[in-house]
Design a protein around this motif. Structure first.
Motif, mmCIF file in Angstrom:
data_model
loop_
_atom_site.group_PDB
_atom_site.id
_atom_site.type_symbol
_atom_site.label_atom_id
_atom_site.label_comp_id
_atom_site.label_asym_id
_atom_site.label_seq_id
_atom_site.Cartn_x
_atom_site.Cartn_y
_atom_site.Cartn_z
ATOM 1 N N ASP A 30 0.869 -1.182 0.000
ATOM 2 C CA ASP A 30 0.000 0.000 0.000
ATOM 3 C C ASP A 30 0.904 1.229 0.000
ATOM 4 O O ASP A 30 1.845 1.305 0.793
ATOM 5 N N PHE A 61 -7.197 5.247 0.968
ATOM 6 C CA PHE A 61 -7.883 6.120 1.942
ATOM 7 C C PHE A 61 -7.768 7.585 1.519
ATOM 8 O O PHE A 61 -7.498 8.457 2.333
ATOM 9 N N ARG A 127 -12.295 4.890 10.460
ATOM 10 C CA ARG A 127 -12.476 4.572 9.049
ATOM 11 C C ARG A 127 -13.663 3.629 8.893
ATOM 12 O O ARG A 127 -14.191 3.113 9.868
ATOM 13 N N ASN A 165 -11.692 -1.234 0.501
ATOM 14 C CA ASN A 165 -10.604 -1.900 1.226
ATOM 15 C C ASN A 165 -11.183 -2.821 2.288
ATOM 16 O O ASN A 165 -12.022 -2.394 3.087
ATOM 17 N N GLU A 166 -10.757 -4.062 2.282
ATOM 18 C CA GLU A 166 -11.208 -5.033 3.283
ATOM 19 C C GLU A 166 -12.677 -4.782 3.647
ATOM 20 O O GLU A 166 -13.014 -4.493 4.807
ATOM 21 N N ASN A 265 -9.449 -6.595 -1.626
ATOM 22 C CA ASN A 265 -8.612 -7.425 -0.762
ATOM 23 C C ASN A 265 -9.460 -8.143 0.284
ATOM 24 O O ASN A 265 -10.090 -7.522 1.128
ATOM 25 N N ASP A 290 -5.327 -10.579 2.272
ATOM 26 C CA ASP A 290 -4.489 -9.932 3.284
ATOM 27 C C ASP A 290 -4.299 -10.919 4.423
ATOM 28 O O ASP A 290 -5.269 -11.567 4.841
ATOM 29 N N TYR A 292 -2.150 -11.465 8.294
ATOM 30 C CA TYR A 292 -1.213 -11.058 9.351
ATOM 31 C C TYR A 292 -1.053 -12.205 10.333
ATOM 32 O O TYR A 292 -2.049 -12.799 10.761
ATOM 33 N N GLU A 324 -1.653 -7.811 1.219
ATOM 34 C CA GLU A 324 -1.055 -7.192 2.401
ATOM 35 C C GLU A 324 -0.525 -8.279 3.325
ATOM 36 O O GLU A 324 -1.174 -9.299 3.527
ATOM 37 N N TRP A 332 -2.074 -3.856 16.232
ATOM 38 C CA TRP A 332 -3.445 -4.084 16.710
ATOM 39 C C TRP A 332 -3.591 -5.351 17.552
ATOM 40 O O TRP A 332 -4.704 -5.723 17.902
ATOM 41 N N PHE A 362 1.239 -4.082 3.881
ATOM 42 C CA PHE A 362 0.790 -2.827 4.449
ATOM 43 C C PHE A 362 1.965 -2.363 5.291
ATOM 44 O O PHE A 362 2.284 -3.040 6.280
ATOM 45 N N GLU A 372 -1.970 4.046 12.931
ATOM 46 C CA GLU A 372 -1.119 2.916 12.529
ATOM 47 C C GLU A 372 0.364 3.259 12.520
ATOM 48 O O GLU A 372 1.153 2.586 11.864
ATOM 49 N N HIS A 375 2.741 0.454 13.288
ATOM 50 C CA HIS A 375 2.655 -0.739 12.431
ATOM 51 C C HIS A 375 3.863 -0.717 11.499
ATOM 52 O O HIS A 375 4.152 0.301 10.879
HETATM 53 C C1 GLA Z 1 -5.675 -4.056 7.139
HETATM 54 C C2 GLA Z 1 -5.951 -2.821 6.322
HETATM 55 C C3 GLA Z 1 -4.775 -1.896 6.234
HETATM 56 C C4 GLA Z 1 -4.070 -1.793 7.561
HETATM 57 C C5 GLA Z 1 -3.671 -3.164 8.025
HETATM 58 C C6 GLA Z 1 -2.895 -3.165 9.317
HETATM 59 O O1 GLA Z 1 -5.181 -5.089 6.420
HETATM 60 O O2 GLA Z 1 -6.385 -3.125 5.023
HETATM 61 O O3 GLA Z 1 -5.255 -0.632 5.815
HETATM 62 O O4 GLA Z 1 -4.940 -1.217 8.486
HETATM 63 O O5 GLA Z 1 -4.832 -3.911 8.230
HETATM 64 O O6 GLA Z 1 -2.513 -4.457 9.698
#
Ligand code: GLA
Length: 691
Positions: A30, A61, A127, A165-166, A265, A290, A292, A324, A332, A362, A372, A375
C-alpha cells in the motif's frame, strides 16, 4: 439493495491479466503518499527502485484528500504519483478511494453511519464509517469510483482496480435503518411470500409468526434467545449486502474500463466469519488476500499456510495476490512483537509456495501520525539503516530470482471442507455446548495434515470433489441435500471421506434432520447418534483404539452413537458414562470409505488418526521432511516443470532427499545445483527447480 445489473455489453474475455506488464512476480505494498511532503515522495521512488518494487496499491484512503470539500477536487498529487510510479516501472492497483468517507459527507448525511445491534452509532473519526446498504452513501461512493476511473482510465501505470478496502472488516454486521430495509427486501427475494419466511424461520415457535415482511426486524437485542434462522439469514444477508456493494463499484469501473481487472482485498483467515468468500470469489477477476500472523501463536506458520491455502481455494487453484502482510510487528494485537530474523522471508515465500504470484505489504512507508504509526512497513521509522529495510531489499531480490514460478499451480489430492454457512450455524446460541468454535475444528484438522506434510485444498462442500482421494469435513453442521449427495458421491468414487461430530445436523433453514444424527451423513457413515453428550469445561474422557495411537484423551464433545451392520468401531470410549460406545468408526462406501469421528481427539490421537487416513488414502507428501520443515510444490500448468519450496521453521539444519526420494535440480535463491541431497539451514528457505 439497488444494484444496477452488470452491463450486458461486458465481455469477460476482454479483461487483461493483472500482471501482463510485470516481469515475474509482483512486489510492493500500500502506498499512501498523501501522508508525506514532496521531498519524501521523491525519495520513495528511488527506494522503490532499490528494492525492486513493481506493484503498489494507491489511493485507498484518499477520498478526503482528493475531495476535501464537496465537489472540490484535487488530483494534482495523484497525477504526479501515477506519473512518477510509471516512470519508475511500477504498476498500480488503483483504489476507488472509497474505503473511508470524508468528514463533510458524514456531517451532511449522518444517516449513512452504521449502527451496532444496540443502536450505537459508529461515528466519523476512524475509518469505514458507512452503511453499505445506504442509498445515499452508495451514490456518493459510485460517483467517487467513476471519477477515479474516468481520470486514470488510460494511464499506463494502471494495472488493476482495488475496490474499497477489506470490505466488512470493521462493520461486518450493520443494524442501521438502511440495513433493516435492505434485509426485508432480501427476505422478499429469498422467500417470495411471508408464509415462506414463516416456514423457514419456524415461527410457530414462541408466537413469532409474521403477517407481513414489514414486521420483520434484524436480529436486535431480545429478552430471550433470538430466532436462530433469523440470525442465520442475517449472516447470509450481511455477506450478500457487502458483496453487493463490491459488485456495484466493480460494475461502475467496468463500464468505464472494461479491459481493466477488478479485485478487492479479502481477509481469508480463521477469524473472518462475516463474509462467505466462496460466494464472493467468482466476482473477482483475481483473488487478493491480506494476512497477518499472530505474534502470540507459537505455530503461526500453520495459520499462515491455512490462509494461503484458503486464498488458493477461493481462486479455484489459480494464482492469487498477497495484497497485504507485514514486514515486522503490527499495531493491533495486545503485544506487537517484531518478526524474528528470517521470518519475513519465510512468511512471504510460504505464501508464494501456496500460489501467490505477488507479495505485498501494508504499507510502503511507516506513518508518522495516525492510528497505525507503530505498524511496521517496508521503509521503517528507523530509515534504511535497519534490518527491516535490508530484509525488504533481500526479499525483492529473492522474488526476482523466483520469477519463473509465476502462473504455476499447487496440486493436491486432499480436500478440507470450509463452509461459511456451517460456521454461522454451528456457533448459534442455545446449542448442546457453548464451547464449540467451528474454526477450531477446521484448524485442528488442517494443522494435523500440515504436520503430515500434506498440502490440502480448502474447498466448500459444494465444490467439485472429483480428483480428491481424501475429503475431510470438520463440524460441517449445515448442509443442503445436494451438498450431502456431493460428499457421498466422492466416497462412491473411491475417496476416503471423514466427517466429524456436529456435522450434517440441519438443513439450510437450520431445521434438524430427524431420525438420529448426523442426519445428512447417517447413511454414508453407517452410524446413528441418539444423543449428544458434550463435556463440561476441563472435563476429559478416554478413547482406546489402534487408529488413535492406542489411547487418546478427548474433550469438548462425545455422543451416544449406534453403528449399522458392517460399520467398524475403530476406537471406543474407555470408562465414563459412554464406556464401550463408538468414538471413531469406519465403513465401506462404494469404492471408498467413510469415517466418523464423534469426539475431539487430543493432538497425539488426531495425529495418529490422520497418519492412518493419509497413508490409506495415499495422499502423503512426495518428499519426506523432518517435523517443522514445510514442503510445497508448484507445478507448471502443463506439468512439465515443478518448483519445490522448502521452508525450515526449526532451529536445526534440515537435510532432505536422503531417504530414496532425491532432490535434484537448481536452487533458485542461491543459484546452486542440487544433486540429490538438499541442505536447508535453520530458518532458511530453498526453492528447487526440479531437474
Ligand atoms: C488491514 C488494512 C490496512 C491496515 C492493516 C494493518 O489489512 O487493510 O489498511 O490497516 O490492516 O494491519
Amino acid at each position: 439493495m439497488r444494484r444496477r445489473p452488470t452491463p450486458e455489453s461486458f465481455d469477460p474475455r476482454q479483461v487483461r491479466p493483472w500482471n501482463d506488464r510485470l516481469d515475474g512476480l509482483g512486489f510492493g505494498g500500500d502506498y499512501n503518499p498523501e501522508q508525506w511532503p514532496d521531498d519524501v515522495r521523491l525519495e520513495d521512488v528511488g527506494l522503490m527502485r532499490e528494492a525492486g518494487v513493481n506493484l503498489l496499491s494507491v489511493a485507498i484512503f484518499a477520498w478526503a484528500t482528493i475531495e476535501p470539500r464537496e465537489g472540490e477536487l484535487d488530483w494534482g498529487w495523484l497525477d504526479d504519483t501515477m506519473d512518477r510510479l510509471h516512470a519508475a516501472g511500477v504498476q498500480v492497483a488503483l483504489a476507488t478511494a472509497t474505503a473511508s468517507p470524508p468528514p463533510w459527507l458524514t456531517r451532511k448525511h449522518p444517516e449513512i453511519l452504521p449502527r451496532l445491534a444496540d443502536g450505537t452509532v459508529l461515528h466519523q473519526g476512524s475509518r469505514q464509517s458507512y452503511a453499505v446498504t445506504h442509498p445515499v452513501h452508495r451514490d456518493y461512493a459510485l460517483r467517487m469510483a467513476a471519477r477515479v476511473a474516468e481520470r486514470y482510465r488510460d494511464h499506463p501505470a494502471l494495472a488493476l482496480w482495488h475496490v474499497d478496502n477489506e470490505i466488512g472488516c470493521h462493520v461486518p454486521r450493520d443494524y442501521s435503518e438502511a440495513a433493516a430495509d435492505a434485509f426485508r427486501e432480501w427476505l422478499r427475494a429469498r422467500y417470495g411470500t411471508v408464509d415462506g419466511l414463516n416456514a423457514a424461520w419456524g415461527t410457530a415457535f414462541w408466537a413469532q409468526r409474521y403477517g407481513s415482511f414489514d414486521d420483520v426486524l434484524p436480529p436486535l437485542t431480545t429478552p430471550a434467545q433470538a430466532n436462530p434462522t433469523q440470525q442465520l439469514d442475517y449472516d447470509r444477508f450481511t455477506s450478500d449486502a457487502l458483496l453487493d456493494y463490491y459488485r456495484d463499484l466493480r460494475d461502475t469501473l467496468r463500464e468505464i474500463t472494461p479491459h481493466v481487472p477488478v479485485t478487492t482485498n479479502l481477509m481469508a483467515h480463521s477469524t473472518t466469519k462475516g463474509m462467505d468468500y466462496f460466494s464472493w470469489a467468482p466476482e473477482l477477476d483475481v483473488v487478493a488476500n491480506d494476512h497477518y500472523t499472530i505474534a502470540a501463536d507459537g505455530e503461526r506458520q500453520v495459520e499462515l499456510a491455512f490462509s494461503a491455502d484458503l486464498a488458493r481455494g477461493l481462486a479455484g487453484g489459480a494464482p492469487w495476490i498477497l495484497m497485504e502482510h507485514s514486514t515486522s510487528a503490527v499495531n493491533w494485537q495486545p503485544r506487537n512483537r517484531a518478526k524474528l530474523p528470517g521470518e519475513l522471508l519465510r512468511n512471504s515465500l510460504a505464501h508464494v509456495a501456496r500460489g501467490a504470484d505477488s507479495v505485498m505489504f501494508f504499507q510502503w512507508r511507516q506513518s508518522r501520525a495516525g492510528a497505525e504509526k507503530y505498524h511496521s512497513a517496508m521503509v521503517p521509522h528507523a530509515g534504511t539503516d535497519s534490518d527491516v529495510w535490508r530484509d525488504v531489499v533481500h526479499l525483492g531480490r529473492a522474488l526476482r530470482a523466483l520469477g519463473e514460478v509465476r502462473g504455476s499451480r499447487v496440486r493436491s489430492r486432499a480436500a478440507l471442507v470450509v463452509d461459511w454457512p456451517s460456521w454461522w450455524g454451528a456457533e448459534l446460541d442455545s446449542h448442546p455446548t457453548g464451547d464449540l468454535r467451528y474454526m477450531d475444528q477446521v484448524q485442528a484438522w488442517y494443522a494435523a495434515l500440515w504436520r503430515h506434510g500434506v498440502t490440502v485444498d480448502l474447498v466448500p462442500s459444494h465444490a467439485d470433489l472429483t480428483g480428491y482421494d481424501l475429503v475431510v469435513l470438520p463440524t460441517t453442521y449445515l448442509v443442503t441435500d445436494a451438498d450431502a449427495a456431493n460428499v457421498a458421491a466422492a466416497a462412491e468414487r473411491g475417496a476416503t471421506v471423514v466427517v466429524t461430530y456436529f456435522s450434517g445436523i440441519v438443513d439450510e433453514h437450520d431445521h434438524v434432520r430427524l431420525g438420529g444424527y448426523p442426519g445428512a451423513f447417517r447413511e454414508l457413515l453407517g452410524v446413528r447418534t441418539e444423543e449428544f453428550w458434550p463435556l463440561q469445561e476441563g472435563e476429559t474422557a478416554r478413547v482406546v483404539g489402534k487408529a488413535v495411537g492406542g489411547d487418546a484423551t478427548v474433550d469438548l464433545w462425545t455422543e451416544k452413537t449406534h453403528v449399522a451392520d458392517g460399520t467398524e468401531v475403530v476406537a471406543a470410549y474407555d470408562g465414563g458414562p459412554l464406556a464401550g460406545w463408538p468414538a471413531v468408526t469406519r465403513a465401506d462406501a462404494g469404492a471408498g470409505q467413510a469415517w466418523y469421528v464423534a469426539t475431539r481427539l487430543d493432538r497425539p490421537g488426531l495425529d495418529a488418526l490422520v497418519g492412518r487416513l493419509v497413508a490409506e488414502a495415499g495422499v502423503g507428501p512426495d518428499l519426506a521432511a523432518p517435523a517443522g520443515v514445510e514442503v510445497v510444490r508448484r507445478w507448471a500448468e502443463d506439468g512439465a516443470a515443478s518448483w519445490l519450496f522448502v521452508i525450515n521453521h526449526t532451529e536445526r539444519e534440515a537435510v532432505l532427499g536422503d531417504d530414496g526420494s532425491p532432490v535434484a535440480g537448481t536452487e533458485l535463491l542461491t543459484g546452486e545445483p542440487v544433486g540429490g541431497r538438499l541442505t536447508v539451514p535453520s530458518g532458511a528457505v530453498r526453492v528447487v527447480r526440479a531437474a
